[in-house]
Scaffold this active site. Structure first.
Site, short mmCIF file in Angstrom:
data_model
loop_
_atom_site.label_atom_id
_atom_site.label_comp_id
_atom_site.label_asym_id
_atom_site.label_seq_id
_atom_site.Cartn_x
_atom_site.Cartn_y
_atom_site.Cartn_z
N GLU A 111 -14.73 -14.37 5.73
CA GLU A 111 -14.56 -13.01 5.20
C GLU A 111 -13.25 -12.97 4.46
O GLU A 111 -12.34 -13.73 4.76
CB GLU A 111 -14.47 -11.99 6.35
CG GLU A 111 -15.76 -11.71 7.05
CD GLU A 111 -15.50 -11.05 8.40
OE1 GLU A 111 -14.92 -9.96 8.43
OE2 GLU A 111 -15.84 -11.67 9.41
N LYS A 113 -9.66 -11.38 3.73
CA LYS A 113 -8.68 -10.65 4.56
C LYS A 113 -8.22 -9.46 3.73
O LYS A 113 -7.44 -9.60 2.78
CB LYS A 113 -7.51 -11.56 4.92
CG LYS A 113 -6.60 -10.96 5.98
CD LYS A 113 -5.72 -12.05 6.57
CE LYS A 113 -4.92 -11.55 7.76
NZ LYS A 113 -3.87 -10.61 7.39
N ASP A 115 -6.34 -6.23 2.60
CA ASP A 115 -4.93 -5.94 2.81
C ASP A 115 -4.70 -4.43 2.90
O ASP A 115 -4.57 -3.74 1.90
CB ASP A 115 -4.13 -6.54 1.64
CG ASP A 115 -2.69 -6.77 2.02
OD1 ASP A 115 -2.36 -6.63 3.21
OD2 ASP A 115 -1.89 -7.11 1.13
N TYR A 222 -14.89 -5.08 9.71
CA TYR A 222 -15.03 -6.52 9.94
C TYR A 222 -15.34 -6.92 11.38
O TYR A 222 -15.46 -8.08 11.67
CB TYR A 222 -13.78 -7.25 9.45
CG TYR A 222 -12.49 -6.74 10.05
CD1 TYR A 222 -12.16 -7.00 11.37
CD2 TYR A 222 -11.59 -6.00 9.28
CE1 TYR A 222 -10.99 -6.53 11.92
CE2 TYR A 222 -10.41 -5.52 9.83
CZ TYR A 222 -10.12 -5.80 11.16
OH TYR A 222 -8.96 -5.32 11.70
N LYS A 309 -4.04 -18.00 4.52
CA LYS A 309 -3.30 -17.16 3.58
C LYS A 309 -3.32 -17.76 2.17
O LYS A 309 -3.02 -18.94 2.00
CB LYS A 309 -1.84 -17.05 4.04
CG LYS A 309 -1.66 -16.23 5.30
CD LYS A 309 -1.53 -14.74 4.97
CE LYS A 309 -1.49 -13.94 6.23
NZ LYS A 309 -0.43 -12.99 6.34
N CYS A 403 25.91 5.22 -18.62
CA CYS A 403 24.51 5.65 -18.62
C CYS A 403 23.85 5.33 -19.96
O CYS A 403 24.38 5.68 -21.01
CB CYS A 403 24.43 7.15 -18.34
SG CYS A 403 22.75 7.78 -18.43
N CYS A 406 23.06 8.92 -21.71
CA CYS A 406 24.05 9.93 -22.10
C CYS A 406 25.46 9.35 -22.18
O CYS A 406 26.42 10.07 -22.46
CB CYS A 406 24.03 11.11 -21.14
SG CYS A 406 24.71 10.71 -19.54
N CYS A 421 24.29 8.16 -12.48
CA CYS A 421 24.89 8.85 -13.61
C CYS A 421 25.23 10.26 -13.11
O CYS A 421 24.34 11.00 -12.72
CB CYS A 421 23.91 8.94 -14.78
SG CYS A 421 24.44 10.15 -16.01
N CYS A 427 22.22 15.00 -18.94
CA CYS A 427 21.57 13.70 -19.14
C CYS A 427 20.06 13.92 -19.22
O CYS A 427 19.44 14.39 -18.26
CB CYS A 427 21.96 12.80 -17.96
SG CYS A 427 21.28 11.16 -18.02
P1 AMP Z 1 -2.07 -10.25 11.01
O1 AMP Z 1 -1.66 -8.79 10.90
O2 AMP Z 1 -1.51 -11.09 9.91
O3 AMP Z 1 -1.91 -10.79 12.39
O4 AMP Z 1 -3.62 -10.25 10.72
C1 AMP Z 1 -4.50 -9.57 11.54
C2 AMP Z 1 -5.02 -8.38 10.80
O5 AMP Z 1 -5.77 -8.76 9.66
C3 AMP Z 1 -5.99 -7.60 11.62
O6 AMP Z 1 -5.33 -6.70 12.47
C4 AMP Z 1 -6.77 -6.88 10.56
O7 AMP Z 1 -6.20 -5.61 10.33
C5 AMP Z 1 -6.58 -7.67 9.30
N1 AMP Z 1 -7.84 -8.11 8.68
C6 AMP Z 1 -8.14 -7.92 7.38
N2 AMP Z 1 -9.34 -8.40 7.09
C7 AMP Z 1 -9.85 -8.91 8.23
C8 AMP Z 1 -11.07 -9.55 8.56
N3 AMP Z 1 -12.02 -9.79 7.63
N4 AMP Z 1 -11.27 -9.93 9.84
C9 AMP Z 1 -10.32 -9.71 10.79
N5 AMP Z 1 -9.13 -9.12 10.53
C10 AMP Z 1 -8.89 -8.72 9.26
ZN ZN Z 2 23.18 9.92 -17.95
#
Ligand code: AMP
Ligand code: ZN
Length: 665
Positions: A111, A113, A115, A222, A309, A403, A406, A421, A427
């Site tokens: 899957e 990851k 963010d 997930y 990663k 600045c 100005c 400034c 300004c």
């Molecule tokens: P870390 O915070 O680096 O320890 O990573 C764990 C976190 O990755 C989990 O708490 C999830 O919030 C996040 N995460 C994002 N995508 C996934 C996924 N596909 N499966 C499991 N965890 C995920």
């Molecule tokens: Zn200024």
């Protein structure tokens, strides 16, 4: 059909359309038709409050305020993940788990990851009941009301699934929505948010769920956590969850070996830049749930999963110039202007250099070849200088002394990372920045006037400060570029209408340094008028709850400046609200000081929101869930049975709407 049946059928229908629109991205009715049905449901619910349901699609708009998010212990701990960075790391992991399982027959799921911020959603009898943040993994914060506003999260399930379960996922802010939010912020004279992840995670803890509802948040799921053994594999359980209404990305893929896992990683390392959201790696999981059980957990993470990663992408390019931006408060931000270069799917021309210390630390010089990286931040960062490419005649960077707008000499006070400034009233970007802040949605909320128009009006010499707005005449505006009579009229009407904005917002609009929305509310409630506030001394200011030295000094400075006092006098003369209205004042007291209330059910004399406001106006706090700390529960009709049971278990007094009104009157 009875009214109850009608309500239920509308809810079901609207939930289905929500699912088709937000999860499947495949709506079958128009937005207009949807709105008509939603309005119909709203009306029926209003007329028949006994059928209130927090999971009705009408509840998605939010509006509930949570002052303190309750800490909740997770039923099942939320672990973090081990990280890996190379093929070798992955092969080591495979060896370890093969040894424990005593077999090399292991299937994996791959899957992305996602963010964002992790969330745990609890469902009982197929209905959404609670959302809790990950917190430290053992305990998190309850953010149910905020999460309910995210439309891709099902409040009721679409298809057969397990009945009691937790669903884990990531709250994310898709890139397009994030950019839009930032455009709005910049237009309002506010600092843009730094990256989608932090903004998503910050959104979960906003006090006003109505604000959360306005943000284009999404939730990607997930993991299914349940005691029921209905599914044999992780993949199967996620696919079933998808059928049940959850947004499980289709990128999830099965792999028979680490080789196949690596194929997935390699493909997505580039393809991920085309996704509408950010990802920072791949999560590999053992597919069989029986094998997962056998592998179990270390003290920190599951043995059956590992994150891989992606490497942050780095490129090198030439630094052409350093320019300086001046913000609304006069803060100076140095910007690196780069030779355009491709990075992580976009063309990068500028990078932030933060402040003078950063430039000195990196020793970046004009003409240098610099390394640029795009991490979690939307604006790329300069990581270092390629010294092998530096020419002999390069000169160390001298930070700006004046600045750029100005030409006033910059100042830097002890302890401040940034230069300023000081020419606050002369300004251009500070002048327009302050006016743009003043007209913003959370401030005077002036319709018909935008950031660019403010610049134009300033350039044409029509306004020099926010008070000037109130003297603008339609005839002055019509001749301006791209202005028609209608838009000029709208603008003036918008400005006039802002005189109705309550004092706390006006106070925020004034743009006093460190006086944000919340501080403005606190000050307005305590002092009740600009006169009282402007006369307050340091001691009085810091005696107010949550007001510290920094804010107090800034408030004092503001009112010591005769130019500011003049602006305030002018605003007053135009009729802008510079004190709390008599009505609001009459309704305020400290009668409920430090008492925590939970409100549940449907009320007759006031709406839930009015009731909550009344609690806060009288010094009390509103919490969304019952705990030992709760002092009172104000119960209306149809108080939730689980709340009732909990209140009884903790022997917390349950009072009626009338009891409450007696308390404050
Ligand atoms: P870390 O915070 O680096 O320890 O990573 C764990 C976190 O990755 C989990 O708490 C999830 O919030 C996040 N995460 C994002 N995508 C996934 C996924 N596909 N499966 C499991 N965890 C995920
Ligand atoms: Zn200024």
């Amino acid at each position: 059909m009875s009214i109850q049946e009608k309500i239920q059928s509308l809810r079901k229908e609207l939930n289905e359309h929500n699912y088709k629109y937000y999860v499947l991205d495949n709506p079958i009715i128009t937005d207009y038709e949807f709105d008509i049905k939603l309005k119909e449901l709203e009306k029926l619910e209003e007329e028949n409050p006994q059928f209130f349901d927090p999971n009705s699609p009408t509840q998605r708009v939010g509006g509930e305020i949570t002052k303190n998010f309750e800490t909740i212990t997770h039923k099942n701990r939320m672990y973090s993940l081990d990280n890996s960075y190379s093929k070798e790391d992955l092969l080591d992991w495979e060896k370890r788990i093969q040894k424990i399982l005593g077999t090399s027959e292991i299937e994996y799921t791959c899957e992305l990851k996602y963010d964002g911020a992790s969330i745990n959603l609890t469902y009982e009898n197929g209905s959404f009941v609670r959302a809790v943040t990950r917190g430290d993994g053992v305990q998190g914060d309850e953010v149910t009301t905020n999460i309910r506003t995210i439309k891709s999260i099902p409040l009721a399930l679409q298809n057969d699934f397990v009945s009691d379960f937790e669903m884990r996922g990531e709250i994310i802010l898709p890139l397009e929505g994030f950019d839009q939010m930032n455009q709005e912020r910049v237009a309002n004279g506010e600092e843009p948010y730094r990256n989608p992840r932090n903004t998503a995670s910050g959104s979960l803890k906003l006090q006003d769920s109505g604000e959360v509802a306005k943000r284009p948040l999404d939730c990607l799921l997930y993991q299914v956590v349940t005691d029921e053994r209905k599914y044999k594999t992780h993949y199967e359980s996620l696919k079933a969850a998808q059928q049940a209404g959850f947004k499980v990305p289709n990128t999830i893929t099965l792999a028979k070996s680490i080789e196949e896992v690596l194929d997935f990683v390699k493909a997505w390392d580039t393809k991920r830049h085309d996704l509408p959201y950010e990802t920072d790696g791949v999560v590999i999981k053992v597919n069989s749930l029986i094998q997962q059980d056998e592998l179990g957990y270390t003290s920190k993470s599951p043995r059956w999963a590992i994150a891989y990663k992606f490497k942050a992408e780095q490129v090198s390019t030439v630094l052409n110039e350093i320019t300086y931006q001046v913000g609304r408060t006069g803060a100076i931000t140095p910007v690196a202007n780069l030779e355009p270069v491709h990075l992580a799917g976009t063309i990068v021309k500028r990078a932030s250099l933060h402040n003078a210390d950063q430039i000195e630390k990196l020793d970046v010089r004009i003409g240098d070849t610099v390394f640029v990286e795009k991490g979690g931040e939307i604006i790329p960062k300069i990581m270092g200088v390629d010294l092998t490419k530096r020419s002999n005649d390069s000169i160390p960077t001298k930070y700006a002394t004046h600045c750029p707008e100005c030409n006033t000499e910059l100042i830097r006070t002890e302890g401040d990372a940034k230069h300023y400034c000081p020419n606050e009233f002369g300004c251009a970007p500070q002048i327009t920045g302050k006016i743009q802040h003043f007209i913003g949605r959370k401030a005077m909320d002036i319709d018909g006037l935008g950031a660019e128009t403010v610049e134009l009006l300033h350039k044409e010499g029509l306004i020099k400060n926010y008070a000037d707005l109130y003297e603008l005449q339609v005839e002055q505006i019509i001749p301006l570029e791209r202005m028609a009579e209608k838009s000029a009229q709208n603008m003036i009407e918008g400005i006039q209408k802002s005189k109705e904005i309550p004092f706390e917002k006006v106070l925020f609009a004034l743009g006093i340094r460190f006086v944000g929305e919340t501080v403005a509310k606190k000050l307005a409630k305590h002092f009740k008028s600009i006169d009282a506030l402007s006369e307050a001394d340091f001691e009085t200011l810091i005696s107010v709850d949550e007001i510290g030295d920094k804010i107090a000094e800034s408030v004092l400075n503001f009112f010591t400046d005769e130019k500011n006092m003049e602006l305030v006098r002018r605003l007053k003369s135009y009729g802008v609200n510079l004190e709390t209205s008599v009505e609001d004042q009459a309704n305020q007291s400290d009668k409920l000081e430090s008492k925590i209330f939970v409100v549940s059910g449907v009320f007759h004399q006031m709406s839930r929101n009015e009731l909550k406001k009344a609690i806060e106006d009288n010094g009390g706090k509103v919490s969304s869930s019952i705990s030992k700390k709760t002092n009172f529960i104000v119960a209306g009709d149809n108080m939730g049975p689980s709340k009732l049971a909990k209140a009884e278990a903790l022997s917390i007094p349950i009072i009626s709407e009338e009891d409450f009104l007696n308390m404050i009157n």
